[in-house]
Each structure stands twice: as C-alpha cells, then as structure tokens.
Write an enzyme that holds these catalytic residues in place. Structure first.
Site, mmCIF file in Angstrom:
data_model
loop_
_atom_site.group_PDB
_atom_site.id
_atom_site.type_symbol
_atom_site.label_atom_id
_atom_site.label_comp_id
_atom_site.label_asym_id
_atom_site.label_seq_id
_atom_site.Cartn_x
_atom_site.Cartn_y
_atom_site.Cartn_z
ATOM 1 C CG HIS A 87 -23.147 27.063 29.920
ATOM 2 N ND1 HIS A 87 -22.756 25.958 28.878
ATOM 3 C CD2 HIS A 87 -24.319 27.253 29.888
ATOM 4 C CE1 HIS A 87 -24.055 25.595 28.242
ATOM 5 N NE2 HIS A 87 -25.235 26.458 28.813
ATOM 6 C CG HIS A 111 -28.743 29.741 26.812
ATOM 7 N ND1 HIS A 111 -27.238 30.146 26.991
ATOM 8 C CD2 HIS A 111 -28.616 28.621 27.589
ATOM 9 C CE1 HIS A 111 -26.519 28.875 27.267
ATOM 10 N NE2 HIS A 111 -27.482 28.206 27.796
ATOM 11 C CD GLU A 115 -34.800 27.110 33.884
ATOM 12 O OE1 GLU A 115 -35.420 27.333 32.585
ATOM 13 O OE2 GLU A 115 -35.190 26.435 34.668
ATOM 14 C CG ASP A 116 -30.058 28.983 35.815
ATOM 15 O OD1 ASP A 116 -30.908 28.342 35.797
ATOM 16 O OD2 ASP A 116 -29.033 28.872 34.874
ATOM 17 C CG ASP A 178 -27.542 25.215 26.379
ATOM 18 O OD1 ASP A 178 -26.869 25.029 27.126
ATOM 19 O OD2 ASP A 178 -28.953 24.568 26.706
ATOM 20 C CG ASP A 298 -23.578 0.792 5.321
ATOM 21 O OD1 ASP A 298 -23.220 0.284 6.342
ATOM 22 O OD2 ASP A 298 -24.689 1.456 5.409
HETATM 23 MN MN MN Z 1 -27.443 26.244 28.953
#
Ligand code: MN
Length: 341
Positions: A87, A111, A115-116, A178, A298
């Site tokens: 990912h 990124h 967090e993980d 992401d 349109d």
């Molecule tokens: Mn992510």
C-alpha cells in the site's frame, strides 16, 4: 500553540475515519522480509521505474525510507492478503506520477508507519530529519481526525480545518494519493464499509482535489465513490453517457468548427477545448433537480481559453454573436468565480 489548537480540534470532531486503512494481523516474530514476496518486489520495481526524475542522492533517500517502512510493516497484511507495504509503495507510486519531490515520496512510503507500528516522531527525526518526520507526523494526525458526515456545513468546516492543519501542502497531496489507492482497492474490503468510505471521499477528498485543481484525482475519486456507493446507478449512467457521446459526436464537431471560424474571423487568438462533466456531477445534478439524464443539458461543454481575464468578455461577445444566450441560464463566473477559482 498550533499543536494545542490542533488537539482541541481533534477532540471536538466526532468519530469515524481512518477510512480504507486496513491492517490485518499483528507482527509475528517470524515475519518474512518484504522482498521475499514477489508482489512486493514487482510493486517496488514499478515505483522505481517512475523515479527517473530524481537524482542519485534523492533516490538513495527514497530507498532508505522504503527499507525502513518495509521493516516497520513486516508481518502486516492488507485485506487482499498482500503484505501491507504494497500500500505505501502504491501511494508513493501515485506521488511519483505527480512528480513530487523525494521528501514527499519518503513520507508516502512511511505514512502509516507511525500509526500502525512502533515508530515515533523522534525515530524519524533521527533517521530522516525534521522535514520528513513532520510530513509523516502531519499525515498521521490527519488520519486521526475523525469525520462524521451529518451536514454539508460540517463537511465544509472539516475541509477547511484539514487544509489549515496541513501547513505543508505535500501532506494533503500524499493524503489524496493515499485515498486514491484505498478507493482503487476498495473491492478487497468488506462491502459494509463501502458506503461510509465513499461518502467521506465525496465530501472531503473530492472537493479538496477540486480546489487544488488536480482534475484527474477529482474525477477518479468521484467515479470510484459513486461506483461503490450506487453500483447499479453507476452502471446505468455510464451506458447512457457512452450512448449520448456517440450520438452527439457530429454536433460537437460542428460547434467546434463554428467557434473556430468565428474567432478566426474576429482575428482573436484563443485556445478551444472540450470539457465533459464528470459522471458524478451528472448524477448529482439529476438527483438534486429530479431530472433524467436527457435533461442534463451541460454534460458537454466548450471551453475557451483567452490570454487575459478581460479577453474573456471579448470572447463572450464573439460567442454571443453566433449563439444567443438563454436568459435565465446565463451566469457570469468571470465576475463571480466558483469556489474552485
Ligand atoms: Mn494509508
């Protein structure tokens, strides 16, 4: 000061988010190295292929960030069963398509690491310096921001807060990458999550992409969201659009030719382009005004680009000589620009 304002904001915004993020299992002592998975090897090769615009030194930094992230995510897997690191690699690949710099690519690769995994801000500062650490930190904090879609006005203030919080625009760009990858792989996730994630994407990420002028992301996120939110309507609409595109081909060509001729005759240099309404904005219009696809007038437009702003009015004059405006339908977005500028 900024930080304390930020944490207050986080506490005051109600729950949800962390959208398509998915960490399957916890690391096990026997976690295999990332590069022992063929899917990681090929994903990483695809990323490297797109990094030909970086110099050697930057490339080495990106590789270091990859190794760091791969080790941090060892033993974690996506819903698809692939190693989690695929990912961040894919997110970095999207960033590479936008030709973002090495620091942004490093942040993309790492990124989800804070967090993980057990990675701290000071670990990142020590290894990669302040800027990259702050980018990753910004991304981690954005992820913790919880969005609860109740009202349009709330979505608006949420978007504003998001933009204000990300002092470095690269944070927003990596965030959009992401989200793009998570939306592209949403079919791997349980169906029960599709609606919430799609709604969040439409209310938060799509308007931000629009405001930043990233048209490709704007269109793709809308498409993917509608596709997962209303699969049947999406299918019907996509067929209707294909049919009408076929039917109006001649008309469109004729209009372009007439416009070209009119400007040539006026001795006025412009650039003319077609613009197609996105599938989602056609859908939104049908839904809001309770009209059929055929009544959306349109869905196709002609875009005329002039050298200066004041030329817009001259161009308008040229156009009005060949096509008379419909009084109640004419709007001047030159004087009153839309929110996307
Ligand atoms: Mn992510």
């Amino acid at each position: 000061m900024v930080l304390s304002r930020y944490s207050k904001a986080v506490n005051s915004v109600p729950h949800i988010s962390n959208a398509a993020k998915h960490v399957g299992t916890h690391p096990t002592p026997a976690a295999k190295p990332a590069m022992s998975y063929p899917v990681v090897v090929s994903a990483y090769a695809a990323l490297l292929e797109k990094l030909d615009y970086l110099n050697e030194a930057d490339l080495a930094l990106v590789e270091e960030a990859f190794e760091f992230a791969a080790a941090a995510h060892a033993g974690q897997f996506r819903s698809s069963g692939d190693p989690y690191i695929t990912h961040p690699i894919a997110v970095a690949e999207i960033c590479a398509e936008w030709k973002l710099d090495a620091q942004a690519l490093m942040a993309a690769l790492m990124h989800d690491a804070m967090e993980d995994c057990d990675v701290t801000h000071s670990d990142l500062v020590a290894k990669f310096g302040d800027t990259v650490a702050d980018l990753v930190d910004g991304l981690t904090k954005l992820d913790k921001l919880q969005f609860d879609s109740r009202e349009e006005s709330q979505a608006e203030s949420f978007r504003k807060m998001l933009l204000a919080m990300a002092r470095d625009v690269r944070v927003i760009l990596v965030k959009l990458a992401d989200r793009t990858h998570n939306m592209r792989t949403m079919s791997d996730m349980p169906r029960s999550k599709w609606a919430r994630i799609s709604t969040e994407t439409l209310e938060i990420h799509v308007p931000i992409a629009n405001r930043l002028g990233i048209n490709r992301v704007f269109r793709e996120l809308q498409d993917l969201a509608l596709q997962h939110l209303h699969p049947w309507r999406y299918d019907t609409l996509i067929k209707a659009i294909a049919r009408s595109r076929n039917r109006r081909k001649d008309v469109v060509q004729k209009i372009h030719a007439e416009v070209d001729a009119a400007f040539a005759k006026a001795g006025f240099k412009i650039r003319i382009a077609g613009r197609e309404k996105t599938l989602y904005s056609i859908y939104k219009k049908m839904d809001a005004k309770h009209i059929s696809f055929a009544q959306v007038t349109d869905s196709y437009g002609v875009r005329i680009v002039t050298p200066t702003l004041i030329d817009c009015y001259t161009a308008l004059g040229v156009l009005h000589q060949i096509f008379r405006p419909v009084p109640s339908k004419f709007r001047d977005f030159i004087a009153n620009p839309k929110s996307n500028g």
